[in-house]
Design an enzyme around this catalytic site. Structure first.
Site, PDB file in Angstrom:
ATOM      1  N   THR A  96      -9.799   7.470   5.867  1.00  0.00           N
ATOM      2  CA  THR A  96     -10.002   6.211   5.149  1.00  0.00           C
ATOM      3  C   THR A  96     -11.351   6.198   4.438  1.00  0.00           C
ATOM      4  OG1 THR A  96      -8.651   5.065   6.791  1.00  0.00           O
ATOM      5  CG2 THR A  96      -9.975   3.708   5.327  1.00  0.00           C
ATOM      6  N   LYS A 154       2.751  -3.607  11.012  1.00  0.00           N
ATOM      7  CA  LYS A 154       1.441  -3.858  11.606  1.00  0.00           C
ATOM      8  C   LYS A 154       1.651  -4.508  12.963  1.00  0.00           C
ATOM      9  CE  LYS A 154      -2.827  -3.148  10.137  1.00  0.00           C
ATOM     10  NZ  LYS A 154      -3.263  -2.007   9.318  1.00  0.00           N
ATOM     11  N   LYS A 183       0.831  -1.205   0.000  1.00  0.00           N
ATOM     12  CA  LYS A 183       0.000   0.000   0.000  1.00  0.00           C
ATOM     13  C   LYS A 183       0.870   1.261   0.000  1.00  0.00           C
ATOM     14  CE  LYS A 183      -3.580  -0.505   2.563  1.00  0.00           C
ATOM     15  NZ  LYS A 183      -4.531  -0.544   3.707  1.00  0.00           N
TER      16      LYS A 183
END
Length: 413
Positions: free
Chosen positions: A187, A104, A92
């Site tokens: 988002t 993450k 991404k």
């Protein structure tokens, strides 16, 4: 068949590498994360009892820059899920031309079962046990189960440990603590931004398009408002407690108020209740999965009626399902592009924090829209250049090529 998130991500990685002609040495390096940290957090509960929580942080690849983002707090979180999400985050960032690696992390816990004090203690302990090194190494951000408040606790804990202020060390914090305007909406707004470009390229008139959104949390609710305000007819919405459908469209402002008061979308006046499975298969033009991974599978793909799938969640569509949907002409706007509004925002948040110069919302929205549109168009062009129907593979190829270049220049391969 049991859904294997890590295996699915690996399949996409290998296929994109093969089609894109990526150096085999680079692909060998990317077969697994560059660094994995797992640890256990002891916590004394309010009633005096004792519990232990498992936690993880994965830095998949940092050839392009310090790794970032999300920290997920979920009762069914496992290490393979974190590895998969870190890989997707690497792609991404790279596909969006962001100078960052993919990271993450998360804690295996259910925030709903914790008191406010217990949850705050757990978030602070996560930072202590993670032993972060700051904005130039690995930057935690928000994800499922975390928000502006949790990231505020994490930043405060980090700064308490180091003894100095460093706003760029943690992402997705409130503007008053050095965060960026537009963070909460990034988002969900980005989902609509990319949808608008995809609809334009597909020759679809936005006004009147029927939209169904699975997931009505932070991302899904913001996206629903954007679709509604643009003239789309949002016919179905669901959350973890059920769904609602209205053929003539749902009044999203009123639904938001209903959700605020009742804690769920079910029971909204003028709608009929809908199960999660039926939500995905309802009669609509645009389907927006905005909850978790693996909900669109080879078993239900044939029953999906939408002409366009906009992936607001990470990896909601399995490899087999994508092949079936593309074969019948469904346009798929992949997660690494559709939900990248947050990573673009985090890049802007970082720039502002490092420079101590904060931008107005108009500037932030403009930059987000421009960068997301550019990444989508580049992925479409790459897919077309390789004779592919899959925009996802186009985005992954673009991301891998940038990572490959960085790794070669660093002398890693």
């Amino acid at each position: 068949m049991t859904y294997n998130f890590l295996d699915e991500s690996g399949q996409i990685l290998r296929e994109a590498g093969r089609i894109g002609g990526i150096d085999p040495n680079v692909m060998a390096f990317l077969e697994a994360p560059g660094r994995v940290v797992s640890f256990r957090i002891p916590l004394k509960m309010d009633d005096g009892s004792f519990r232990v929580f498992d936690a993880h942080r994965v830095r998949y690849n940092d050839a392009l820059g310090p790794s970032r983002d999300g920290t997920r707090v979920s009762p069914d979180l496992d290490l393979d899920e974190v590895k998969s999400l870190a890989l997707i985050m690497s792609i991404k960032h790279a596909a969006g031309r962001i100078p960052a690696g993919g990271g993450k992390g998360g804690i295996e816990a259910d925030p709903r079962e914790l008191s406010p004090r217990e949850f705050e203690s757990l978030c602070r302990a996560y930072i202590r046990f993670l032993r972060p090194r700051g904005q130039a190494y690995d930057v935690p951000g928000a994800d499922i189960g975390t928000d502006l408040q949790t990231m505020s606790w994490m930043l405060d804990e980090y700064e308490s440990i180091t003894g100095y202020h460093e706003p760029a060390a943690v992402n997705d914090k409130p503007p008053i603590l050095g965060g960026s305007l537009g963070g909460y909406e990034a988002t969900g707004s980005g989902v609509f931004d990319v949808f608008r470009v995809a609809a334009e390229q597909a020759g679809l008139e936005i006004d009147g398009l029927r939209v169904a959104i699975q997931g009505f949390g932070q991302v899904g609710s913001v996206a629903a408002s954007k679709f509604h305000d643009a003239g789309c007819v949002v016919v179905a919405v669901s959350d973890s407690r059920g769904g609602v459908f209205a053929k003539e469209g749902l009044n999203i402002p009123e639904l938001l108020e209903h959700k605020r008061v009742t804690g769920k979308v079910a029971g909204f006046a003028g709608s009929q209740d809908l199960s999660g499975g039926a939500m995905l298969e309802c009669d609509c033009d645009v389907l927006v999965p905005a909850s978790v991974q693996g909900v669109i599978t080879g078993e239900n793909a044939g029953r999906i009626k939408a002409r366009m799938l906009v992936e607001a969640a990470n990896a909601p569509t399995t490899v087999k399902a994508e092949a079936l949907l593309l074969e019948k002409g469904t346009i798929i706007v992949p997660d690494v592009l559709a939900n990248a509004g947050s990573v673009q925002l985090c890049q802007m948040e970082r720039s502002q924090g490092l420079s101590d110069n904060y931008w107005d919302l108009e500037t932030i929205n403009r930059l987000r829209q421009e960068r997301l549109a550019k990444a989508y168009r580049e992925a479409v062009d790459t897919a077309a250049g390789h004779g592919l129907k899959s925009v996802r593979l186009g985005a992954w190829i673009n991301g891998l090529k940038r990572m490959e270049e960085a790794m070669h220049l660093r002398g890693w391969c």
